[in-house]
Write a protein that holds these residues in place. Structure first.
Motif, PDB file in Angstrom:
ATOM      1  N   TRP A 298      62.519  26.129  -7.004  1.00  0.00           N
ATOM      2  CA  TRP A 298      62.117  24.779  -7.372  1.00  0.00           C
ATOM      3  C   TRP A 298      62.761  24.395  -8.694  1.00  0.00           C
ATOM      4  O   TRP A 298      63.024  25.254  -9.527  1.00  0.00           O
ATOM      5  N   PRO A 299      62.981  23.105  -8.908  1.00  0.00           N
ATOM      6  CA  PRO A 299      63.482  22.671 -10.216  1.00  0.00           C
ATOM      7  C   PRO A 299      62.377  22.832 -11.266  1.00  0.00           C
ATOM      8  O   PRO A 299      61.216  23.080 -10.938  1.00  0.00           O
ATOM      9  N   VAL A 300      62.730  22.638 -12.519  1.00  0.00           N
ATOM     10  CA  VAL A 300      61.763  22.779 -13.607  1.00  0.00           C
ATOM     11  C   VAL A 300      60.684  21.706 -13.525  1.00  0.00           C
ATOM     12  O   VAL A 300      59.522  21.959 -13.819  1.00  0.00           O
ATOM     13  N   ARG A 301      61.051  20.514 -13.118  1.00  0.00           N
ATOM     14  CA  ARG A 301      60.096  19.397 -13.049  1.00  0.00           C
ATOM     15  C   ARG A 301      60.038  18.845 -11.626  1.00  0.00           C
ATOM     16  O   ARG A 301      61.067  18.703 -10.964  1.00  0.00           O
ATOM     17  N   LEU A 302      58.814  18.503 -11.197  1.00  0.00           N
ATOM     18  CA  LEU A 302      58.591  17.994  -9.850  1.00  0.00           C
ATOM     19  C   LEU A 302      57.577  16.849  -9.926  1.00  0.00           C
ATOM     20  O   LEU A 302      56.581  16.940 -10.648  1.00  0.00           O
ATOM     21  N   ALA A 303      57.859  15.755  -9.201  1.00  0.00           N
ATOM     22  CA  ALA A 303      56.961  14.604  -9.175  1.00  0.00           C
ATOM     23  C   ALA A 303      56.877  14.066  -7.752  1.00  0.00           C
ATOM     24  O   ALA A 303      57.737  14.336  -6.911  1.00  0.00           O
ATOM     25  N   PHE A 304      55.820  13.294  -7.504  1.00  0.00           N
ATOM     26  CA  PHE A 304      55.598  12.685  -6.196  1.00  0.00           C
ATOM     27  C   PHE A 304      55.486  11.178  -6.366  1.00  0.00           C
ATOM     28  O   PHE A 304      54.741  10.695  -7.208  1.00  0.00           O
ATOM     29  N   ARG A 305      56.248  10.431  -5.565  1.00  0.00           N
ATOM     30  CA  ARG A 305      56.242   8.968  -5.638  1.00  0.00           C
ATOM     31  C   ARG A 305      55.267   8.425  -4.589  1.00  0.00           C
ATOM     32  O   ARG A 305      55.376   8.751  -3.400  1.00  0.00           O
ATOM     33  N   VAL A 306      54.332   7.595  -5.040  1.00  0.00           N
ATOM     34  CA  VAL A 306      53.336   6.982  -4.169  1.00  0.00           C
ATOM     35  C   VAL A 306      53.187   5.509  -4.542  1.00  0.00           C
ATOM     36  O   VAL A 306      53.646   5.074  -5.603  1.00  0.00           O
ATOM     37  N   MET A 307      52.509   4.777  -3.687  1.00  0.00           N
ATOM     38  CA  MET A 307      52.171   3.384  -3.978  1.00  0.00           C
ATOM     39  C   MET A 307      50.722   3.327  -4.455  1.00  0.00           C
ATOM     40  O   MET A 307      49.879   4.078  -3.951  1.00  0.00           O
ATOM     41  N   PRO A 308      50.410   2.446  -5.402  1.00  0.00           N
ATOM     42  CA  PRO A 308      49.018   2.291  -5.832  1.00  0.00           C
ATOM     43  C   PRO A 308      48.117   1.985  -4.638  1.00  0.00           C
ATOM     44  O   PRO A 308      48.456   1.153  -3.793  1.00  0.00           O
ATOM     45  N   GLY A 309      46.986   2.696  -4.545  1.00  0.00           N
ATOM     46  CA  GLY A 309      46.035   2.468  -3.462  1.00  0.00           C
ATOM     47  C   GLY A 309      46.444   3.022  -2.116  1.00  0.00           C
ATOM     48  O   GLY A 309      45.733   2.858  -1.125  1.00  0.00           O
ATOM     49  N   GLN A 310      47.581   3.707  -2.030  1.00  0.00           N
ATOM     50  CA  GLN A 310      48.054   4.259  -0.757  1.00  0.00           C
ATOM     51  C   GLN A 310      47.044   5.237  -0.178  1.00  0.00           C
ATOM     52  O   GLN A 310      46.802   5.270   1.013  1.00  0.00           O
ATOM     53  N   PHE A 311      46.462   6.070  -1.033  1.00  0.00           N
ATOM     54  CA  PHE A 311      45.381   6.983  -0.696  1.00  0.00           C
ATOM     55  C   PHE A 311      44.638   7.278  -1.983  1.00  0.00           C
ATOM     56  O   PHE A 311      45.086   6.884  -3.062  1.00  0.00           O
ATOM     57  N   GLY A 312      43.511   7.956  -1.891  1.00  0.00           N
ATOM     58  CA  GLY A 312      42.678   8.187  -3.071  1.00  0.00           C
ATOM     59  C   GLY A 312      43.209   9.244  -4.016  1.00  0.00           C
ATOM     60  O   GLY A 312      43.297   9.022  -5.222  1.00  0.00           O
ATOM     61  N   VAL A 313      43.554  10.416  -3.465  1.00  0.00           N
ATOM     62  CA  VAL A 313      44.034  11.524  -4.292  1.00  0.00           C
ATOM     63  C   VAL A 313      45.116  12.307  -3.559  1.00  0.00           C
ATOM     64  O   VAL A 313      45.199  12.299  -2.338  1.00  0.00           O
ATOM     65  N   LEU A 314      45.909  12.992  -4.351  1.00  0.00           N
ATOM     66  CA  LEU A 314      46.896  13.941  -3.850  1.00  0.00           C
ATOM     67  C   LEU A 314      46.503  15.311  -4.395  1.00  0.00           C
ATOM     68  O   LEU A 314      46.380  15.485  -5.600  1.00  0.00           O
ATOM     69  N   GLU A 315      46.258  16.261  -3.501  1.00  0.00           N
ATOM     70  CA  GLU A 315      45.931  17.618  -3.915  1.00  0.00           C
ATOM     71  C   GLU A 315      47.172  18.491  -3.741  1.00  0.00           C
ATOM     72  O   GLU A 315      47.815  18.471  -2.687  1.00  0.00           O
ATOM     73  N   VAL A 316      47.505  19.229  -4.785  1.00  0.00           N
ATOM     74  CA  VAL A 316      48.686  20.093  -4.791  1.00  0.00           C
ATOM     75  C   VAL A 316      48.221  21.517  -5.034  1.00  0.00           C
ATOM     76  O   VAL A 316      47.474  21.784  -5.978  1.00  0.00           O
ATOM     77  N   ARG A 317      48.658  22.448  -4.177  1.00  0.00           N
ATOM     78  CA  ARG A 317      48.323  23.862  -4.341  1.00  0.00           C
ATOM     79  C   ARG A 317      49.611  24.685  -4.323  1.00  0.00           C
ATOM     80  O   ARG A 317      50.373  24.623  -3.369  1.00  0.00           O
TER      81      ARG A 317
END
Length: 100
Positions: A35-54
């Motif tokens: 994996w790269p050093v930094r990782l992000a997820f692009r979403v739209m406001p209100g698309q869903f309530g939460v994103l859980e990452v494990r």
């Protein structure tokens, strides 16, 4: 489902805008890579309530409901490590516990 990916500097952005309001996915780095050093997820406001990452740790990222432009949710250091074999995602109205 394959999610589009973009680079913003040294941050890999995984675009979840087509993911729908609820679901899950397992992300893995390409074979013979990390994996790269930094990782992000692009979403739209209100698309869903939460994103859980494990991965190395668990993180629950709330999704803002205000705005009309995409939002990039960057993972904090330590949630994943470069050698993490996979990153498990789930998203929906609230965090979905997988029991671990």
């Amino acid at each position: 489902m394959d999610f589009p990916q973009y680079w913003n500097g040294n941050t890999l952005i995984v675009d979840l805008r087509l993911a729908g309001g609820q679901g899950n996915a397992v992300l893995k780095p390409r074979e013979h890579t990390e994996w790269p050093v930094r990782l992000a997820f692009r979403v739209m406001p209100g698309q869903f309530g939460v994103l859980e990452v494990r991965a190395h740790q668990r993180a629950v990222l709330p999704i803002t409901t205000s705005g009309t432009k995409p939002v990039d949710l960057q993972l904090d250091p330590g949630v994943f490590i470069m050698k993490s074999p996979e990153i498990d995602l789930s998203w929906g109205a609230s965090a979905q516990s997988s029991g671990t």
